[in-house]
Write an enzyme that holds these catalytic residues in place. Structure first.
Site, PDB file in Angstrom:
ATOM      1  N   TYR A  61      16.207  29.986   8.633  1.00  0.00           N
ATOM      2  CA  TYR A  61      14.813  30.882   9.157  1.00  0.00           C
ATOM      3  C   TYR A  61      15.009  31.003  10.248  1.00  0.00           C
ATOM      4  O   TYR A  61      15.098  29.777  11.024  1.00  0.00           O
ATOM      5  CB  TYR A  61      14.456  29.942   8.989  1.00  0.00           C
ATOM      6  CG  TYR A  61      13.820  30.052   7.070  1.00  0.00           C
ATOM      7  CD1 TYR A  61      13.302  31.693   6.382  1.00  0.00           C
ATOM      8  CD2 TYR A  61      13.204  29.040   5.992  1.00  0.00           C
ATOM      9  CE1 TYR A  61      12.460  31.798   5.161  1.00  0.00           C
ATOM     10  CE2 TYR A  61      13.127  29.435   4.902  1.00  0.00           C
ATOM     11  CZ  TYR A  61      12.554  30.513   4.480  1.00  0.00           C
ATOM     12  OH  TYR A  61      12.017  30.789   3.528  1.00  0.00           O
ATOM     13  N   LYS A  95       1.188  -0.914  -0.282  1.00  0.00           N
ATOM     14  CA  LYS A  95       0.201  -0.284  -0.221  1.00  0.00           C
ATOM     15  C   LYS A  95       0.429   1.060  -0.196  1.00  0.00           C
ATOM     16  O   LYS A  95       1.765   1.525   0.183  1.00  0.00           O
ATOM     17  CB  LYS A  95      -0.941   0.091   1.168  1.00  0.00           C
ATOM     18  CG  LYS A  95      -0.643  -0.286   2.593  1.00  0.00           C
ATOM     19  CD  LYS A  95      -1.259   0.101   2.790  1.00  0.00           C
ATOM     20  CE  LYS A  95      -0.897  -0.009   4.701  1.00  0.00           C
ATOM     21  NZ  LYS A  95      -1.535  -0.675   6.129  1.00  0.00           N
TER      22      LYS A  95
END
Length: 378
Positions: A264, A43
């Site tokens: 940042y 999956k």
């Protein structure tokens, strides 16, 4: 990977997937199972590795049953393994019966209304359609709950008209070998099985469940993450092999003085004069933002810390202790792989390896290899 591979020559990041390692992991699980059959859970696009490539590799090892989560995944997988038994874990939504039949997908039936609709579809088609019966034993997610199971006991014929391939359930804490819930779920599963027709096959063990021992193996195991190198539990050494290597290219290296803020928010400040490599990998590529300041990459046989915040496209790495001959603009660093496994990175990020693998972005140049037995991804 051959560094002169034309497909990756200009790539900023690349993902190498060793199908040979996936196959070897499958063999390791088979040995652990001691004669019990082993399905393959593919999956989420084979846990990010590509179900259309992973499933045929497992088929070559003798895997004949595959599990996916959704009907869409099952339909996409069918051409890759045309003769396999493909099973859909999330059940039978109303109106999808004909699609299941057209593509020969086996539904995992999680509720009695699904059983009834599948039986009616079979009656119309004049045959008993195949299915898998899922009974909840303590996960409290999908599967027949206690109230529905009592209805089965009161009226066993509600299960008539279906060709039942397996009875399954799912362990909630198999990665914690000492969790009391494992034994409770096992006892419940055995109790349910005893009340069903004799000879009905059973499947209970997921990846970690395989390592709980033969009592949990029954007729078929359903490993997922173990195929892709995920560790069975925290208690024991991981016997499985990491089949992925993710590399990001160094775009620039700058030297900063002590006390310089990087990234940042200036969340990291250099404690010394440092060489900082900016690498083409970020959270858009599945390198989680929670790895800011705690992740590591591998370069030149050394572990290098990720400093500052992970951004969408870039990470910054302290390469001060790596020789310039190895840390230079254009060089690749291992972001995830045998040296920094998904489990290692997940531990640092406070998550699980599943999330990292299934979050892989689409920008990587993918390269599939198949190393022979005894070799490793290099």
């Amino acid at each position: 990977m051959n560094p002169r591979d034309p497909a990756a020559e200009g790539a900023l990041s690349r993902l190498t997937i060793d199908l040979g390692a996936v196959r070897r992991n499958y063999r390791r699980l088979l040995r652990r199972l001691g004669g019990v059959s082993c399905a393959g859970v593919v999956k989420a696009d084979g846990y990010g590795l590509g179900a259309d490539r992973v499933a045929p590799a497992l088929w070559a090892e003798g895997c004949r049953v595959f599990f996916v989560a959704t009907l869409e995944e099952a339909v996409r997988l069918r051409p890759a393994v045309p003769d396999a038994t493909v099973c859909c874990l999330n059940g039978l939504l109303p109106g999808t019966e004909a699609v299941f039949a057209e593509h020969r997908i086996v539904p995992v039936l999680n509720a009695l209304d699904q059983v009834a609709r599948w039986r009616r579809f079979g009656d119309t088609a004049g045959r008993k359609p195949p299915a898998i019966l899922h009974v909840d034993t303590g996960m409290n997610r999908l599967g027949l709950g206690e109230d529905e199971w009592q209805r089965v006991l009161e009226a066993p014929d509600v299960l008539d008209g279906v060709d039942w391939l397996y009875l399954i359930s799912h362990l909630a804490s198999a990665d914690e070998p000492d969790a009391p819930s494992n034994a409770r779920q096992l006892a419940r599963f055995r109790q349910v099985r005893q009340r069903l027709p004799q000879g009905m096959k059973a499947s209970f063990a997921n990846s970690s469940g395989i390592f709980l021992g033969p009592d949990y193996h029954f007729d078929m195991a359903r490993p997922g993450i173990a195929l892709y190198g995920g560790r069975p539990n925290l208690r024991d050494p991981n016997p499985l092999e990491c089949p992925v290597r993710i590399e990001g290219r160094i775009l620039q290296i700058r030297t900063v003085t002590a006390g310089t803020a990087v990234g940042y928010g200036g969340s990291w400040t250099s404690p010394r004069a440092s060489r900082i490599a900016t690498v083409a990998a970020g959270y858009a590529d599945g390198y989680l933002r929670s790895l800011s300041g705690v992740g590591t990459v591998a370069l030149g046989g050394r572990s290098c810390p990720v400093v500052g915040r992970v951004s969408m496209d870039l990470i910054t790495v302290d390469v001060t202790d790596v020789p310039s001959a190895e840390a230079f603009a254009g060089a690749f660093v291992e972001v995830l792989g045998p040296s920094v496994t998904p489990d290692d990175a997940a531990d640092a990020a406070g998550t699980i390896g599943y999330e990292l693998l299934t979050s892989l972005g689409r920008r990587y140049v993918r390269h599939y290899v198949e190393t022979p037995a005894g070799d490793r991804l290099a």
